[in-house]
Structures are given as structure tokens and as C-alpha cells.
Design a protein around this motif. Structure first.
Motif, short mmCIF file in Angstrom:
data_model
loop_
_atom_site.label_atom_id
_atom_site.label_comp_id
_atom_site.label_asym_id
_atom_site.label_seq_id
_atom_site.Cartn_x
_atom_site.Cartn_y
_atom_site.Cartn_z
N HIS A 159 14.35 -23.94 40.34
CA HIS A 159 14.92 -24.70 39.22
C HIS A 159 16.05 -23.91 38.56
CE1 HIS A 159 15.32 -26.79 35.42
NE2 HIS A 159 14.93 -25.70 34.77
N ARG A 160 15.86 -22.62 38.37
CA ARG A 160 16.88 -21.79 37.74
C ARG A 160 18.12 -21.66 38.62
NH1 ARG A 160 15.76 -18.21 33.75
NH2 ARG A 160 16.59 -16.40 34.88
N LEU A 161 17.96 -21.84 39.92
CA LEU A 161 19.11 -21.82 40.83
C LEU A 161 19.82 -23.18 40.89
CD1 LEU A 161 17.75 -19.73 43.85
CD2 LEU A 161 19.49 -19.03 42.20
N GLY A 162 19.19 -24.21 40.32
CA GLY A 162 19.86 -25.51 40.26
C GLY A 162 19.19 -26.63 41.02
N ALA A 189 8.47 -15.03 30.12
CA ALA A 189 9.29 -14.81 28.93
C ALA A 189 9.67 -16.09 28.19
CB ALA A 189 10.57 -14.06 29.31
N GLU A 190 9.57 -17.23 28.86
CA GLU A 190 10.08 -18.48 28.28
C GLU A 190 8.99 -19.55 28.23
OE1 GLU A 190 13.57 -19.69 30.42
OE2 GLU A 190 14.24 -17.61 30.70
N PRO A 191 8.34 -19.73 27.08
CA PRO A 191 7.30 -20.76 26.96
C PRO A 191 7.83 -22.16 27.28
CG PRO A 191 7.24 -19.28 25.08
CD PRO A 191 8.48 -18.94 25.85
N GLU A 192 9.10 -22.41 26.95
CA GLU A 192 9.66 -23.74 27.21
C GLU A 192 9.78 -24.01 28.70
OE1 GLU A 192 13.09 -20.85 26.42
OE2 GLU A 192 11.10 -21.29 25.60
N LEU A 193 9.99 -22.97 29.51
CA LEU A 193 10.05 -23.15 30.96
C LEU A 193 8.67 -23.50 31.50
CD1 LEU A 193 11.61 -23.08 33.62
CD2 LEU A 193 11.18 -20.60 33.73
N ARG A 194 7.63 -22.86 30.97
CA ARG A 194 6.27 -23.19 31.38
C ARG A 194 5.95 -24.63 31.02
NH1 ARG A 194 5.31 -18.06 29.03
NH2 ARG A 194 4.24 -19.00 27.23
N GLN A 195 6.35 -25.06 29.83
CA GLN A 195 6.11 -26.43 29.41
C GLN A 195 6.88 -27.42 30.29
OE1 GLN A 195 7.24 -26.39 25.28
NE2 GLN A 195 5.55 -25.03 24.67
N TRP A 196 8.12 -27.04 30.62
CA TRP A 196 8.92 -27.92 31.49
C TRP A 196 8.26 -28.07 32.86
CZ3 TRP A 196 11.05 -26.89 36.24
CH2 TRP A 196 11.90 -27.88 36.76
N LEU A 197 7.77 -26.97 33.42
CA LEU A 197 7.16 -27.03 34.74
C LEU A 197 5.89 -27.87 34.72
CD1 LEU A 197 7.30 -26.13 37.67
CD2 LEU A 197 6.10 -24.04 37.04
N ASP A 198 5.08 -27.71 33.67
CA ASP A 198 3.88 -28.53 33.54
C ASP A 198 4.24 -30.01 33.43
OD1 ASP A 198 2.26 -26.30 33.63
OD2 ASP A 198 2.12 -26.10 31.44
N ALA A 199 5.33 -30.30 32.72
CA ALA A 199 5.77 -31.69 32.58
C ALA A 199 6.25 -32.26 33.91
CB ALA A 199 6.88 -31.78 31.52
N GLU A 200 6.91 -31.43 34.71
CA GLU A 200 7.35 -31.88 36.03
C GLU A 200 6.16 -32.20 36.93
OE1 GLU A 200 10.63 -32.38 37.52
OE2 GLU A 200 10.78 -32.63 35.35
N ILE A 201 5.12 -31.36 36.88
CA ILE A 201 3.92 -31.62 37.66
C ILE A 201 3.29 -32.94 37.21
CG2 ILE A 201 1.58 -30.80 38.16
CD1 ILE A 201 2.70 -27.93 37.88
N ALA A 202 3.23 -33.16 35.90
CA ALA A 202 2.64 -34.38 35.36
C ALA A 202 3.48 -35.61 35.70
CB ALA A 202 2.47 -34.26 33.85
N ALA A 203 4.79 -35.42 35.85
CA ALA A 203 5.69 -36.55 36.10
C ALA A 203 5.62 -37.06 37.54
CB ALA A 203 7.13 -36.15 35.77
N GLY A 204 5.09 -36.25 38.44
CA GLY A 204 5.03 -36.65 39.84
C GLY A 204 4.15 -37.88 40.03
#
Length: 362
Positions: free
Chosen positions: A83-86, A197-212
């Protein structure tokens, strides 16, 4: 065909519902409550069978193992790094190489953030790679080694959408231009550091898993092209999982099984017999060191499995066995006798040649 792929990416057309699993039950899953995406299956396996082996790989003659809990941790870091690579939802990423844990994890990581893996045969020549990568409009490519990097670089002029390659084996690549080339290990390390280091990245990843969704495309597999132009076949999460669950129940596969990954990673046989069934049953996928040593790896798994007395099966399965499959069915008599003699000394283990090679008492 490109229109069909674009439609699948955008969920414009939803395929009909697949046939549900048979009314059986294995140790590893309840057919009535299976998750409907591969990522959710991975999370379930880590939660229920976290300490059991998910994957093994023979490297330099030594078997290495990773549990389901370790696999989930690695794949989350890998997905964050991609994700960080785009890489983003709906993008396609080519997977080029042999049966290796990091390439299977590339499939898992792509699926975790909604990207679509497109496996390509390791022995494909440069022009064959060019066709598939251009036709599938891939932005990223996860490759095994220098050979695959060289083949893709030789046709880069025909791949305007390809932005980046990531590789497993670093040998020979030290002096290459790394502006658009990354080691898989580095991508994982970057993702792990960012997740910490980034709680928002963890939240984003969890949201992506839930969105599948089950209707999302989970993979694109290309036909051999022997009777015409190779075609990309889009498979969804739910259809692949339902088909795998059907035969997992029929064959009584569970988390105590081990399957040798000897079929080409880009073939539907490997996707179905190893990847999809492995996710559903939570069994361990064993990757041989290379094609030449695959037979020896199979025998080693039979004779040196860490749980020889447990109820387990080590399978080498395929509807149309190739060189390895035929070799398994035509084992030299001396080898068979040797296997029988050794296995008979192992309590609770039976041996048969072909199909399921070693089966414990149910």
C-alpha cells in the motif's frame, strides 16, 4: 476479455452463486460458517490454528516452517508495505515464479488490500510475459529472482502500466537500478515498521479487510493458449472458497494435513488444490526446494514429518499428474519397500502409493 476483467474489478457484474459445500465437517472448518474471502480465512486460521504450520519451504536442504499466526503477521506487514508503494484496491499484480512462500504471501497480501493477483508461469518466455502483463494491465509484479526481472525488463517498452517489480531472491540484482525495484523482505520490513508507528495505518488495513466481499475478484488465471489466444479467467472469493470447501469436506482434509506444492503456481490446479483448499482446511503447504528435488521433498515429508504418529495425510494430488505425479505413482519397488518398512514402525500411520500417500487412523 479486457472488458470482463474491468467489469470484475468494478463489481459491475456479479457471478451467480456457487454451489455450497457438502454436508460434511472437518476439524478445520464448519461448512455452514466459512468466511467469504481468503483474507478472512487467513485471519480465522491464525485465530483458531495459530501455532500450527501454515507453510514449509526447503531451502539449502533444510525445511523451514511458518505458523498461521506468523503468516498473518507477515502478510499484514507485506500488505501495508505494498500500500505504501502505491498498490490499491482493483489494481492487478503479476506473480511470476515457482512455488515459494514469499510468492504465495504476495497473493495473500494483494488480496488483503483488494488488489488482484495474476500468476504467470515461471518458465514463460519474455513475449508470453509481455502478453499477460499487458493484457491484465498490471501495475506491480512480484517475481522470484533475477531471471524473471530480466525477462520483464526486456519487454518494458510494451508494458506502459507496469510501475514496479518486487523480488524474492536477491542474487545477481545488487547492481541493478532499484528506483522501481524492491526486495520483498524490504517491503515487509517497511510495512511492519509503519504499522507499529502509525495507528491510522492499522485502522486502514483493518477497514480494507472488512471491506472485502465474497463477490470481489480474488485472482485472474490465464489459460494455456494452446487452442488460441490465452484468456484471463476471473475467479471470485466466494466461488473459489465454495468449490474448495466442497472437496475439503469430501476428502476429510483438515489442519493436520500437509500438501506438497508441486503444480505450477500459475495453474488453476495449484490455486485450487493448494491455495484455496489450504486456506479452507488450514492444512500446511510444503514448497520443495526446486522441481528437481520435489520427489525427494515428498519422501522427506513422509519420513520426517514432525508429527508422524498423529492422524495426518501428506498428499501429492493432481487430476492429471505430470512428471512428479507419474513418478509418485511409479515409485521404484525398493523405495516403496523402504517407505513401507519405515512407516510401519510409526504408530498410527498407514502407507499407500498414489493419491493420498500417507494416512493416519481417523
Amino acid at each position: 476479455n479486457k472488458a470482463a476483467i474491468r467489469a470484475a474489478r468494478g463489481n459491475i457484474a456479479t457471478p451467480p452463486q456457487g454451489r455450497g459445500p457438502r454436508g460434511g465437517k472437518t476439524v478445520a472448518h464448519d461448512a455452514g460458517g466459512l468466511p467469504n474471502t481468503f483474507t478472512r480465512l487467513l485471519v480465522r486460521n491464525a485465530e483458531l490454528y495459530g501455532s500450527r504450520p501454515a507453510m514449509r519451504h526447503k531451502d539449502l536442504g533444510i525445511w523451514q516452517s511458518w505458523t498461521w499466526a506468523q503468516t498473518l503477521d507477515i502478510v499484514r506487514a507485506y500488505a501495508a508495505g505494498l500500500h505504501r508503494l502505491g498498490l490499491k484496491r482493483g489494481d492487478t499484480i503479476a506473480i511470476v515464479g515457482a512455488n515459494r512462500p514469499k510468492l504465495y504471501r504476495s497473493v495473500m497480501a494483494a488480496q488483503m488490500i483488494g488488489a488482484i493477483p495474476v500468476p504467470v508461469y515461471a518458465d514463460a518466455v519474455a513475449d508470453e510475459l509481455r502478453y499477460v502483463l499487458a493484457h491484465a494491465e498490471v501495475r506491480f509484479a512480484a517475481v522470484e529472482d533475477q531471471e524473471q526481472v530480466d525477462k520483464i525488463q526486456s519487454v518494458l517498452d510494451h508494458l506502459p502500466k507496469l510501475e514496479r517489480m518486487i523480488y524474492d531472491e536477491a542474487r545477481g540484482l545488487r547492481d541493478y537500478d532499484h528506483s522501481s525495484l524492491n526486495a520483498i523482505d524490504d517491503v515487509i520490513a517497511d510495512g511492519r515498521k509503519a504499522l507499529a508507528a502509525e495507528p491510522e495505518l492499522r485502522q486502514w488495513l483493518d477497514a480494507e479487510i472488512a471491506a472485502g466481499k465474497g463477490s470481489d475478484p480474488s485472482i485472474i488465471l490465464y489459460t494455456s493458449g494452446t487452442t488460441g489466444v490465452s484468456k484471463g479467467v476471473v475467479l471470485t472469493n466466494e466461488r473459489s472458497i465454495a468449490a474448495a470447501a466442497d472437496t475439503v469436506a469430501f476428502d476429510h482434509l483438515d489442519e493436520t494435513d500437509v500438501a506438497l506444492a508441486y503444480l505450477p503456481l500459475a495453474w488453476v490446479g495449484d490455486h485450487y488444490l493448494n491455495y484455496a483448499q489450504g486456506m479452507v482446511a488450514a492444512f500446511c503447504t510444503a514448497c520443495p526446494e526446486n522441481a528437481e528435488t520435489a520427489m525427494a521433498s515428498l519422501i522427506a515429508q513422509l519420513l520426517d514429518d514432525p508429527e508422524p504418529a498423529a492422524a495426518h495425510r501428506i498428499g501429492c494430488r493432481g487430476s492429471q499428474p505430470g512428471r512428479l505425479g507419474r513418478a509418485v505413482l511409479d515409485l521404484d519397488a525398493d523405495v516403496v519397500v523402504g517407505l513401507d518398512d519405515d512407516l510401519e514402525r510409526r504408530p498410527g500411520v498407514q502407507h499407500s502409493v498414489g493419491g493420498q500417500l500417507a494416512e493416519g487412523d481417523d
